[in-house]
Design a protein around this motif. Structure first.
Motif, PDB file in Angstrom:
ATOM      1  N   LYS A 112      11.098   6.848   1.995  1.00 32.26           N
ATOM      2  CA  LYS A 112      12.542   7.023   1.867  1.00 32.26           C
ATOM      3  C   LYS A 112      12.988   8.301   2.569  1.00 32.26           C
ATOM      4  O   LYS A 112      13.991   8.307   3.291  1.00 32.26           O
ATOM      5  CB  LYS A 112      12.917   7.066   0.381  1.00 32.26           C
ATOM      6  CG  LYS A 112      14.385   7.025   0.115  1.00 32.26           C
ATOM      7  CD  LYS A 112      14.623   6.926  -1.388  1.00 32.26           C
ATOM      8  CE  LYS A 112      16.102   6.970  -1.693  1.00 32.26           C
ATOM      9  NZ  LYS A 112      16.346   6.960  -3.130  1.00 32.26           N
ATOM     10  N   LEU A 159       0.905   4.074 -10.390  1.00 28.60           N
ATOM     11  CA  LEU A 159       2.308   3.875 -10.026  1.00 28.60           C
ATOM     12  C   LEU A 159       3.044   5.204  -9.894  1.00 28.60           C
ATOM     13  O   LEU A 159       3.817   5.405  -8.951  1.00 28.60           O
ATOM     14  CB  LEU A 159       3.009   2.999 -11.063  1.00 28.60           C
ATOM     15  CG  LEU A 159       2.640   1.523 -11.055  1.00 28.60           C
ATOM     16  CD1 LEU A 159       3.211   0.827 -12.284  1.00 28.60           C
ATOM     17  CD2 LEU A 159       3.118   0.846  -9.782  1.00 28.60           C
ATOM     18  N   LEU A 160       2.798   6.105 -10.835  1.00 31.54           N
ATOM     19  CA  LEU A 160       3.500   7.390 -10.828  1.00 31.54           C
ATOM     20  C   LEU A 160       3.056   8.297  -9.681  1.00 31.54           C
ATOM     21  O   LEU A 160       3.860   9.065  -9.164  1.00 31.54           O
ATOM     22  CB  LEU A 160       3.301   8.105 -12.159  1.00 31.54           C
ATOM     23  CG  LEU A 160       4.001   7.469 -13.349  1.00 31.54           C
ATOM     24  CD1 LEU A 160       3.582   8.158 -14.643  1.00 31.54           C
ATOM     25  CD2 LEU A 160       5.513   7.513 -13.186  1.00 31.54           C
ATOM     26  N   THR A 161       1.803   8.218  -9.304  1.00 36.99           N
ATOM     27  CA  THR A 161       1.315   9.123  -8.262  1.00 36.99           C
ATOM     28  C   THR A 161       1.356   8.460  -6.895  1.00 36.99           C
ATOM     29  O   THR A 161       2.179   8.818  -6.059  1.00 36.99           O
ATOM     30  CB  THR A 161      -0.103   9.622  -8.588  1.00 36.99           C
ATOM     31  OG1 THR A 161      -0.976   8.518  -8.769  1.00 36.99           O
ATOM     32  CG2 THR A 161      -0.113  10.489  -9.812  1.00 36.99           C
ATOM     33  N   PHE A 206       6.578   5.703  -1.826  1.00 34.11           N
ATOM     34  CA  PHE A 206       7.975   5.272  -1.756  1.00 34.11           C
ATOM     35  C   PHE A 206       8.881   6.454  -1.388  1.00 34.11           C
ATOM     36  O   PHE A 206       9.722   6.346  -0.499  1.00 34.11           O
ATOM     37  CB  PHE A 206       8.411   4.669  -3.091  1.00 34.11           C
ATOM     38  CG  PHE A 206       9.869   4.309  -3.121  1.00 34.11           C
ATOM     39  CD1 PHE A 206      10.315   3.134  -2.540  1.00 34.11           C
ATOM     40  CD2 PHE A 206      10.787   5.157  -3.718  1.00 34.11           C
ATOM     41  CE1 PHE A 206      11.662   2.807  -2.560  1.00 34.11           C
ATOM     42  CE2 PHE A 206      12.143   4.835  -3.740  1.00 34.11           C
ATOM     43  CZ  PHE A 206      12.576   3.657  -3.165  1.00 34.11           C
ATOM     44  N   ASP A 207       8.695   7.586  -2.079  1.00 33.92           N
ATOM     45  CA  ASP A 207       9.513   8.769  -1.806  1.00 33.92           C
ATOM     46  C   ASP A 207       9.338   9.246  -0.369  1.00 33.92           C
ATOM     47  O   ASP A 207      10.307   9.623   0.295  1.00 33.92           O
ATOM     48  CB  ASP A 207       9.171   9.900  -2.778  1.00 33.92           C
ATOM     49  CG  ASP A 207       9.625   9.594  -4.199  1.00 33.92           C
ATOM     50  OD1 ASP A 207      10.453   8.680  -4.385  1.00 33.92           O
ATOM     51  OD2 ASP A 207       9.121  10.274  -5.122  1.00 33.92           O
ATOM     52  N   VAL A 235       2.042   5.185  -5.726  1.00 37.59           N
ATOM     53  CA  VAL A 235       3.144   4.302  -5.322  1.00 37.59           C
ATOM     54  C   VAL A 235       4.451   5.080  -5.211  1.00 37.59           C
ATOM     55  O   VAL A 235       5.166   4.976  -4.211  1.00 37.59           O
ATOM     56  CB  VAL A 235       3.282   3.109  -6.290  1.00 37.59           C
ATOM     57  CG1 VAL A 235       4.505   2.273  -5.956  1.00 37.59           C
ATOM     58  CG2 VAL A 235       2.019   2.254  -6.239  1.00 37.59           C
ATOM     59  N   ALA A 236       4.760   5.868  -6.230  1.00 40.84           N
ATOM     60  CA  ALA A 236       6.015   6.629  -6.199  1.00 40.84           C
ATOM     61  C   ALA A 236       6.027   7.620  -5.045  1.00 40.84           C
ATOM     62  O   ALA A 236       7.037   7.771  -4.353  1.00 40.84           O
ATOM     63  CB  ALA A 236       6.236   7.352  -7.524  1.00 40.84           C
ATOM     64  N   GLU A 265      -0.414   2.828 -14.784  1.00 36.11           N
ATOM     65  CA  GLU A 265       0.766   3.695 -14.876  1.00 36.11           C
ATOM     66  C   GLU A 265       0.576   4.962 -14.044  1.00 36.11           C
ATOM     67  O   GLU A 265       1.482   5.373 -13.316  1.00 36.11           O
ATOM     68  CB  GLU A 265       1.047   4.063 -16.328  1.00 36.11           C
ATOM     69  CG  GLU A 265       2.310   4.872 -16.487  1.00 36.11           C
ATOM     70  CD  GLU A 265       2.644   5.152 -17.949  1.00 36.11           C
ATOM     71  OE1 GLU A 265       3.479   6.037 -18.177  1.00 36.11           O
ATOM     72  OE2 GLU A 265       2.086   4.495 -18.846  1.00 36.11           O
TER      73      GLU A 265
END
Length: 92
Positions: free
Chosen positions: A66, A54-56, A62-63, A58-59, A51
């Motif tokens: 984007k 994913l929060l650090t 992704f950000d 991967v997110a 988790e």
């Protein structure tokens, strides 16, 4: 964490039951329950680590992609890169 224990009845395959028995017989654990408690603590730690990743990582990735309008690599490119790494690591 509460000190009150809750009894549960579980079913596991014979090979896992044997593994639990071996852990107790080796003296590594005092009881079957200790084996399961330790395994569940490890599972919880792994879930928390995933988790957090994913929060650090991967997110954030992704950000960033984007925001900058960049795209990741295709599945084919990723597989090609992984294959090259595998070949390089087994070549030596």
């Amino acid at each position: 964490m509460s000190q009150i224990s809750r009894k549960m009845s579980i079913s596991i395959p014979p090979e896992l039951a044997e593994y639990v028995s071996q852990k107790v017989a080796s003296g590594e654990y005092a009881s079957d329950s200790e084996v399961f408690r330790d395994g569940l603590r490890m599972l919880r730690a792994r879930d928390r680590a995933v988790e957090q990743w994913l929060l650090t990582d991967v997110a954030a990735s992704f950000d960033d992609r984007k925001k900058n309008g960049t795209r990741g690599v295709s599945a084919e490119e990723l597989l090609s890169r992984l294959d090259q790494r595998r070949k390089a690591s087994t070549a030596g």
